[in-house]
Design a protein around this motif. Structure first.
Motif, PDB file in Angstrom:
ATOM      1  N   PHE A  19      43.466  40.279  51.947  1.00 24.81           N
ATOM      2  CA  PHE A  19      44.285  39.644  50.924  1.00 24.81           C
ATOM      3  C   PHE A  19      43.397  39.111  49.806  1.00 24.81           C
ATOM      4  O   PHE A  19      42.501  38.302  50.069  1.00 24.81           O
ATOM      5  N   ILE A  72      43.433  36.670  46.889  1.00 25.32           N
ATOM      6  CA  ILE A  72      44.224  35.522  46.460  1.00 25.32           C
ATOM      7  C   ILE A  72      43.719  35.069  45.089  1.00 25.32           C
ATOM      8  O   ILE A  72      42.551  34.722  44.935  1.00 25.32           O
ATOM      9  N   ILE A  80      49.020  35.936  46.311  1.00 19.19           N
ATOM     10  CA  ILE A  80      48.424  37.218  46.675  1.00 19.19           C
ATOM     11  C   ILE A  80      48.557  38.188  45.505  1.00 19.19           C
ATOM     12  O   ILE A  80      49.663  38.454  45.025  1.00 19.19           O
ATOM     13  N   GLN A  82      46.992  43.225  48.593  1.00 20.75           N
ATOM     14  CA  GLN A  82      46.950  43.187  50.058  1.00 20.75           C
ATOM     15  C   GLN A  82      46.762  44.610  50.563  1.00 20.75           C
ATOM     16  O   GLN A  82      47.396  45.538  50.067  1.00 20.75           O
TER      17      GLN A  82
END
Length: 119
Positions: free
Chosen positions: A89, A91, A96, A99
């Protein structure tokens, strides 16, 4: 929120099977690429994908490990049926952006008694 903490919340929400709540973890232009499927692009499409998946099978994510590196979190997970996987992920600003997930779709389909696609 640190990436590790965000993923812990993501798992709790995933286990509650709420597509609307899951979508809130993602940027509007996020990409969710489960490598055994085509990438899902955009928050609305990601929400729709979760809705379809939650309607198809009862899924539970059990955290085995979460690793963090700057803006990245890596989730090693298992489920009660023995399936294991890993998710990466990215971030950005608390949501997010990207992914990628690795897991065995054939095992998942068999465990949930779902049809196996024929080629």
């Amino acid at each position: 929120m640190k990436p590790r903490d965000l993923i812990k919340e993501w798992v709790k929400t995933f286990n509650a099977a709420s597509a609307d709540a899951m979508a809130e973890f993602y940027h509007d232009d996020a990409i969710n690429h489960q490598v055994n499927q085509d990438p899902t692009i955009g928050k609305k499409a990601i929400r729709q994908k979760f809705e379809e998946e939650f309607a198809t099978a009862d899924m539970v994510c059990i955290i085995e490990n979460i690793f963090e590196d700057n803006e990245w979190a890596i989730l090693e997970w298992k489920d009660p049926l023995g399936l294991r996987g890993c998710g990466f992920f990215h971030i950005v600003e608390g949501k997010i952006k990207f992914q990628r997930g690795y897991w065995d779709m054939l095992s998942f389909l068999r465990q949930h008694n779902l049809p196996i696609p024929q080629k």
